[in-house]
Design an enzyme around this catalytic site. Structure first.
Site, PDB file in Angstrom:
ATOM      1  N   PHE A 189     -13.648 -24.127 -27.298  1.00 45.25           N
ATOM      2  CA  PHE A 189     -13.856 -22.451 -27.833  1.00 45.25           C
ATOM      3  C   PHE A 189     -12.650 -21.847 -27.205  1.00 45.25           C
ATOM      4  CE2 PHE A 189     -18.146 -24.027 -26.144  1.00 45.25           C
ATOM      5  CZ  PHE A 189     -18.621 -23.899 -27.782  1.00 45.25           C
ATOM      6  N   GLU A 244     -14.148 -17.924 -35.519  1.00 48.71           N
ATOM      7  CA  GLU A 244     -14.106 -16.590 -34.580  1.00 48.71           C
ATOM      8  C   GLU A 244     -14.621 -15.229 -35.065  1.00 48.71           C
ATOM      9  OE1 GLU A 244      -9.579 -17.487 -34.398  1.00 48.71           O
ATOM     10  OE2 GLU A 244      -9.682 -16.970 -32.279  1.00 48.71           O
ATOM     11  N   ARG A 290      -2.413 -10.605 -30.416  1.00 48.04           N
ATOM     12  CA  ARG A 290      -3.623 -10.437 -31.361  1.00 48.04           C
ATOM     13  C   ARG A 290      -4.627  -9.115 -31.099  1.00 48.04           C
ATOM     14  NH1 ARG A 290      -6.367 -13.440 -35.379  1.00 48.04           N
ATOM     15  NH2 ARG A 290      -4.825 -14.742 -35.662  1.00 48.04           N
ATOM     16  N   PHE A 325      -9.287 -14.562 -29.250  1.00 44.50           N
ATOM     17  CA  PHE A 325      -8.074 -14.389 -29.004  1.00 44.50           C
ATOM     18  C   PHE A 325      -7.327 -13.252 -28.693  1.00 44.50           C
ATOM     19  CE2 PHE A 325      -3.380 -16.276 -29.160  1.00 44.50           C
ATOM     20  CZ  PHE A 325      -3.720 -17.019 -28.405  1.00 44.50           C
ATOM     21  N   ARG A 360     -11.854 -18.096 -28.074  1.00 49.12           N
ATOM     22  CA  ARG A 360     -12.671 -17.566 -29.533  1.00 49.12           C
ATOM     23  C   ARG A 360     -12.304 -16.023 -29.678  1.00 49.12           C
ATOM     24  NH1 ARG A 360     -18.521 -19.953 -30.896  1.00 49.12           N
ATOM     25  NH2 ARG A 360     -18.221 -20.378 -33.127  1.00 49.12           N
ATOM     26  N   GLN A 379      -8.149 -29.558 -27.636  1.00 49.69           N
ATOM     27  CA  GLN A 379      -7.825 -28.812 -28.820  1.00 49.69           C
ATOM     28  C   GLN A 379      -6.408 -29.042 -29.498  1.00 49.69           C
ATOM     29  OE1 GLN A 379      -9.737 -25.360 -27.391  1.00 49.69           O
ATOM     30  NE2 GLN A 379      -9.425 -24.710 -29.271  1.00 49.69           N
ATOM     31  N   ALA A 398      -7.375 -20.668 -33.677  1.00 50.05           N
ATOM     32  CA  ALA A 398      -7.187 -19.415 -34.774  1.00 50.05           C
ATOM     33  C   ALA A 398      -8.048 -19.716 -35.805  1.00 50.05           C
ATOM     34  CB  ALA A 398      -5.734 -19.234 -34.922  1.00 50.05           C
TER      35      ALA A 398
END
Lengths: 780, 484
Positions: A234, A719, A316, A350, A348, A203, A517
């Site tokens: 993911f 997400e 997060r 996070f 996913r 990714q 994100a």
């Protein structure tokens, strides 16, 4: 005659590779033809959770016929460090191993079988060191992979002390393996000089580029990383792809031959990181009506052996421990706990899912304590509009539509009647019990770290009017490529199939952020919009000259370019541009506006906007075995003005089911030696088709364009819907709670396996009996 | 030894292939990808659980027309196992002109692929489902999809695609595959296949099998290969001599009489299921939870028994039903009660020169009831934490005889003798049930592992007896979450 163009945004185009997917013609890295001389690689991994490496003997492995190279940390020509944020994360273990599965050597051989056999022959002498295998111990030891984070607002101790009601509690949620169907893989091809071309299922091509450059000791411009598509990611191929690519490149550099490193499923699950499991402790003060006054909460994450992305994951989590609720005073402490288990990573959501699960547990607890419907307690705590709208990190919630969404959903499903049906069922059913829960989701969109919110794109128009599109985002199934192609086709008003989607590669668009994100289309769509817009402006000038009109009178539509009634085909105009020596190539760049973040004070406006959604879930549990099942889920999800409703629907459904798996059947189980024992689909169970609820009503919120100027006013979708699945877990708690007339809060952690549900059932029954006995005693 | 035709012969996407000179333990998946250059079939797990490697296997249909297509995991199949079969891979679903097959079009139309890695396997499972002519019932669709995992879509569109193609025909494929049945008929019987020190022996009759068994005591016996295939596909262990049972005529007998159901040791679950359903509906429902269709199309009851795993799903049922294991060796045949067959962890009462021929299950009498329960983390394709099987013989309102057997509770599937004794001769009441449950902790000391803790296993074993009681006394009450 004009033909309406078959392109543009807001339309439900199929995934651009759909036909290739169904016919087996979509090429993944392992499907690429092997060049002559291609070698196959395998890792040798630690069998100890924590040990000093006394000696590594590669002699027997190297002597196996067919083995071409064996490497350890000592063979790294550059820097043996592939850390994404904090230094100190070697590609191959050096000095000590820190978890079972820690790669410490790698073999390249003529076949994968030989490489695997040779890797098993590498002899390692260990001297065991004390291993920490759980969050609690790390928390007690105050042993963290990176600094703890504290988010404060108001005077929480005063708020708690003066609150009319106060509760404390503890809950845990498990980790989750990504279980992308395509395992981690990289193919490294040595080029002239010591340049390296790497095909990586990643990714984050730029991070792989950096990792390869560090390990080989060569500059970034000597490394090209390319990825056409991933077979799922993911978050698991954000930082975790780097080690595979870097070691493949190390072996390729050494042997001067192409090297493919493909992890088996067992190795993949053993070696690479997962979602962080969390231990959550809370102390909450609230009004008699359920409104929050103060919240003191600890969120302790199992980071594993190194930092990896644990710092932003914890950030997060803290930034989502409010979910959709206004918390007047709070102190939220996040701890990235060091353990001798695999380093956990992006997945996913996070950290968001864990933060939300925490506050939803608090809501559930308050509701049981006050004996008020949980949805009512939630409603009383929603962020306000124009008031009660400051988050714990100081941002103002400006685009709040949560009440609107929840109202619509509640109306749609007739929640009171549904509750009554569930209660009726429970009254009549001795063994099976149903539960129901509604929850909202408010999820912040943008990387917390402001600098990551940038993207680039490259667009070429050829003289036949066909368009080549490239950008920094990766296609892992989420439909990013088709969405960005729709953006470009919209700009030029051409058919979607005139836009060629090309592989992401670091030599076309450099210095990219991870496709993560949920930001892929927000960032790359905008960059592509700018690139295409630049070319369109130039083409408009040429067209204006051709028709002898003002540029303002030129209109692109239906694969043509118009000036009044006159027109040229898009291809004719492209050719004219070339003839007039006008560039038909442009880059585009985008940076998200308005955002800022101070990681020291944990304040700022980290998110450009929020995505909203809500879900009602109905479950049934078997009070004899704890077996459970989701019977129905109704979702209403905000996508802004959806770029592609078909793709977005797929994201919502897929994320929800993945979230349900996290919270119900997916269990990572380590033994006392720190070995993960659920490391393949035979032991680690992700949802199958039967686990999807028989009634599954998913709707995209209509007429709700993003209030911020995002790409065609759409919203990110990757997400947010995953967290809607917390409603499933809450519904399970509701079902268990029904056994004590909804007055006791169940002791249920996640994942809610049959075993955990049964334990919670037996516990709440026992407490219910005790409470009843106590009442009798008082009566006497 | 029969004269040896050294080749493995089969039809791949309509083309004849004769393979020789490569290891017999090469998996079909590896052969397709690395030798045939067909990369559409994917490896997702190499343990038969994810379905990304699904292909369709065709055999002559019993009705004499065309081929019967079944989905199978190519990661578990050793190449010689496909001798005499037709194989279809995702590459040949579409027409030569690229026109998509109906199952492919349905997947496109419903937006049923995201990352696409699992999609070829789904397409093949769907193809087999479509060819089987089954209806668009949700339960059937889920049964047909249980062997395929998708991590992206949440399955809703895939299920929708299944509904669309259920009961339809693939006319283009029918036309294209017209001659394939005859092509298969023209292939010779499988012969022993030898490469270096590796032998893959394919006896056709029981006598030959026993002779080979005696001559090769170290050989591995292979039926469907859904367990042994893991050693090859996942562990990459070279096997020396393999004796393949599937072609042995006597092991393929399947018979339902008025007294018993006899299932040959090489009969696949899928082939046996209709008769199992007829004879023991409860057992049929359980068998549908063993692996997936892909697994059941290869796997056998005989293999389940010979493996003697404590978590083999059928084993407690066989003991509860007083099944008889028919075995044969150089000294002839003998019968062993199922109860005495599983002697220790993964160890049976077979002597080294004996083979399992068939399992014989006596049918229930009118005064008998059989029930079984499986508890696992996931309904489909999961390995049991606990499995309970019970045969009760009633004498009026009393329990005459009780056979209560558990899997997952000990090193072997094992009878709960204390619980049985507590019920025998007692009235069928809650008190008797409670007494029986009370005996379980003396009957069993289960272990705890990643599937379940010891405490959970013991509690659930008892609770399953409660479920049994309610199933019999209150048959209208829904008792399992899947009933809703």
């Amino acid at each position: 005659m004009t033909v309406a163009s078959r392109g543009g945004v807001y339309r439900p185009f199929h995934h651009d590779s759909a036909t290739k997917h169904v016919s087996g013609r979509a090429i993944y890295i392992d499907d690429m033809p092997n060049l002559p001389g291609t070698l196959h690689a395998a890792f040798a991994i630690s069998t100890r959770a924590h040990a000093r490496i006394v000696a590594i003997d590669t002699g027997r492995a190297a002597a196996l016929p067919g083995v071409v190279a064996v490497v350890t940390a000592a063979d790294v020509p550059g820097v043996n460090d592939i850390a994404p944020i904090f230094a100190g994360e070697p590609a191959l273990a050096e000095g000590e191993v820190q978890y079972v599965g820690h790669p410490l050597a790698a073999v390249a051989a003529d076949s994968m079988d030989i490489a695997r056999a040779a890797a098993a022959l590498i002899e390692i002498a260990y001297e065991d060191l004390p291993a920490v295998l759980d969050i609690e111990t790390a928390l007690v030891n105050q042993d963290f992979v990176c600094p703890p984070q504290i988010m404060r607002r108001g005077d929480v101790q005063a708020a708690l002390a003066s609150a009319p009601r106060r509760l404390t509690g503890e809950v845990r949620c498990g980790g989750q393996d990504h279980f992308y169907l395509e395992g981690q893989i990289a193919l490294a091809l040595p080029q002239e000089d010591r340049d390296m071309l790497v095909y990586s299922s990643t990714q984050h091509p730029t991070e792989v580029q950096h990792g390869v450059a560090y390990v080989l000791g060569i500059p970034s411009n000597a490394v090209t990383v390319e990825v056409r598509r991933l077979g799922g990611a993911f978050g698991g191929k954000e930082s975790q792809a780097t080690i595979v690519a870097a070691v493949a490149a190390l072996l390729a550099d050494r042997t001067r031959r192409p090297v493919k490193l493909r992890l088996t499923r067992d190795d993949d699950m053993t070696i690479t990181g997962k979602r962080h499991d969390f231990l959550i402790r809370y102390d909450v003060g609230f009004e008699e009506d359920g409104r929050l006054l103060g919240l003191d909460m600890t969120l302790a994450a199992r980071a594993g052996n190194v930092a990896d992305l644990s710092a932003p994951v914890v950030s997060r989590a803290l930034c989502h421990a409010d979910n959709a609720y206004f918390i007047p005073a709070c102190e939220l402490r996040g701890y990235p706990c060091r353990t001798n288990t695999v380093s956990n990573t992006a997945f996913r959501g996070f950290g968001g899912p864990q933060g939300m699960l925490a506050i939803e547990t608090v809501m559930d607890h308050i509701a049981r304590e006050l004996h008020i419907a949980p949805e009512l307690v939630r409603r009383r705590n929603y962020y306000g509009i124009g008031e009660r709208n400051i988050t714990p990190y100081g941002a103002v919630v400006e685009d709040n539509i949560i009440v609107e969404i929840v109202d619509r959903l509640e109306r749609e499903v007739d929640l009171p009647a549904w509750r009554e049906r569930v209660a009726d069922f429970n009254r009549q059913s001795p063994i099976l019990k149903k539960g129901l829960a509604l929850m909202p989701v408010k999820f912040g969109i943008s990387f917390n770290l402001t600098s990551l919110n940038q993207a680039g794109a490259l667009v070429h128009v050829y003289t036949d009017g066909s368009v080549h599109l490239n950008h920094g985002g990766t296609e892992m199934g989420q439909g990013l490529f088709v969405k960005v192609a729709q953006v470009v086709s919209q700009v030029f008003a051409i058919d979607l199939d005139r836009v060629k989607i090309s592989a992401t590669t670091t030599d076309k668009v450099p210095n990219t952020s991870a496709t993560a994100a949920s930001s892929g289309s927000d960032l790359n769509g905008m960059a592509a919009l700018e690139a295409a817009g630049t070319i369109k402006t130039r083409m408009t000038e040429v067209a204006a000259g051709h028709f002898d009109v003002s540029p303002a009178d030129i209109r692109f539509a239906d694969n043509r370019v118009y000036a009044g009634n006159e027109s040229l085909s898009f291809a004719e105009l492209a050719h004219k541009c070339w003839a007039q020596r006008v560039s038909l190539s442009a880059t585009g760049f985008y940076k998200t506006p308005k955002i800022h973040w101070d990681g020291q004070t944990m304040t700022g406006r980290p998110f450009f906007y929020y995505s909203y959604g809500a879900c009602v879930a109905e479950v049934v549990i078997d009070t004899l075995t704890g077996e459970n099942r989701l019977l129905r889920a109704d979702i209403l999800q905000d996508c802004g003005a959806s770029l592609n409703p078909a793709v977005d629907l797929g994201q919502i459904e897929g994320a929800f089911v993945q979230g349900m798996g996290w919270l119900t059947m997916e269990e990572l189980w380590w033994d006392a030696e720190g070995r993960l024992r659920t490391h393949g689909p035979s032991t680690y169970k992700i949802p199958g088709s039967r686990d999807v609820p028989p009634v599954f009503n998913v709707h995209i919120l209509a007429d709700a364009p993003n209030r911020e100027p995002t790409i065609f006013r759409s919203k990110a979708i990757g997400e947010p819907p995953l967290m809607l699945a917390i409603s499933v877990w809450l519904a399970l708690r509701d079902a268990i709670s029904s056994l004590a007339n909804h007055r006791l809060v169940p002791k249920l952690d996640a994942p809610a396996t049959p075993e955990k549900v049964l334990a919670a059932v037996d516990d709440i029954r026992k407490r219910g009996r005790d409470a009843a006995l106590k009442l009798v005693d008082i009566g006497r | 030894m029969p004269p040896s035709d050294p080749a493995i012969r089969f039809l791949l996407n309509g083309e004849r292939h004769a393979v020789s000179g490569i290891s017999p333990t090469t998996t079909l998946l590896d052969w397709l990808r690395d030798h045939a250059g067909l990369k559409g079939t994917k490896e997702g797990c190499a343990e038969g659980d994810c379905g990304a490697c699904t292909i369709a296997l065709g055999t002559p249909a019993e009705n004499g027309k065309g081929l019967c297509w079944q989905a199978a995991n190519s990661c578990l199949l050793m190449l010689p196992q496909v001798h005499g079969r037709a194989l279809l891979t995702v590459e040949a679903l579409a027409g030569a002109d690229g026109s998509l097959a109906p199952v492919q079009q349905a997947l496109v139309d419903t937006d049923a692929s995201q990352c696409g890695f699992c999609t070829p396997g789904f397409a093949m499972a769907m193809f087999a489902f479509q060819q089987g002519g089954e209806e668009a019932e949700d339960a059937t669709i889920h049964e047909a999809l249980a062997g395929n995992l998708c991590r992206c879509t949440g399955y809703r569109p895939i299920v929708e695609a299944m509904r669309r193609i259920a009961g339809t025909a693939d006319a283009a494929f029918a036309l294209r595959s017209q001659g394939w049945r005859q092509e298969l008929a023209d292939l010779p019987e499988p012969a022993d296949y030898v490469v270096g020190t590796q032998q893959f022996l394919s006896p056709l009759h029981l006598d030959d099998l026993i002779a080979l068994r005696v001559a090769n005591p170290e050989a591995r016996l292979l039926a469907g290969g859904t367990d042994l295939g893991l050693l090859v596909g996942k562990e990459r262990r070279p096997l020396g001599t393999v004796i393949w049972l599937s072609q042995v005529a006597e092991l393929n007998e399947l018979e339902l009489t008025e007294r018993y159901l006899k299932i040959g040791a090489a009969v696949t679950y899928s082939r046996a299921l209709p008769l199992i359903d007829e004879a023991f509906p409860g057992l049929g429902a359980l068998v549908r939870r063993i692996g997936s269709r892909q697994i059941r199309n290869l796997g056998t009851l005989g293999g389940n028994c010979a493996n003697a795993s404590p978590i083999g799903d059928t084993l407690p049922c066989l003991i509860a039903l007083e099944a008889t294991m028919i075995v044969a060796g150089p000294n002839g045949r003998r019968e062993i009660p199922a109860d005495a067959f599983f002697v220790d962890y993964r160890k049976t009462a077979l002597t080294p020169d004996e083979v399992l021929v068939a399992v014989c299950l006596p049918l229930l009498r009118d005064d008998q009831a059989f029930h079984c329960h499986k508890v696992a983390k996931r309904h489909d394709q999961d390995i049991s934490a606990v499995i309970g099987a019970y045969r009760l013989t009633f004498e009026g309102t009393k329990v005459g005889d009780a056979r209560i057997v558990y899997g997952g509770m000990a090193a072997t599937p094992k009878r709960a003798r204390g619980a049985e004794a507590a019920l025998r001769g007692r009235p069928w009441t809650e008190d008797s049930i409670a007494a029986a449950i009370g005996m379980l902790s003396a009957d069993f000391q289960p272990i705890g592992d990643f599937r379940a803790s010891a405490g959970y296993r013991l509690t659930v074993a008892g609770n399953l007896i409660r479920r049994l009681f309610l199933e019999i006394t209150a048959p209208q009450t829904p008792l399992e979450v899947m009933e809703l």
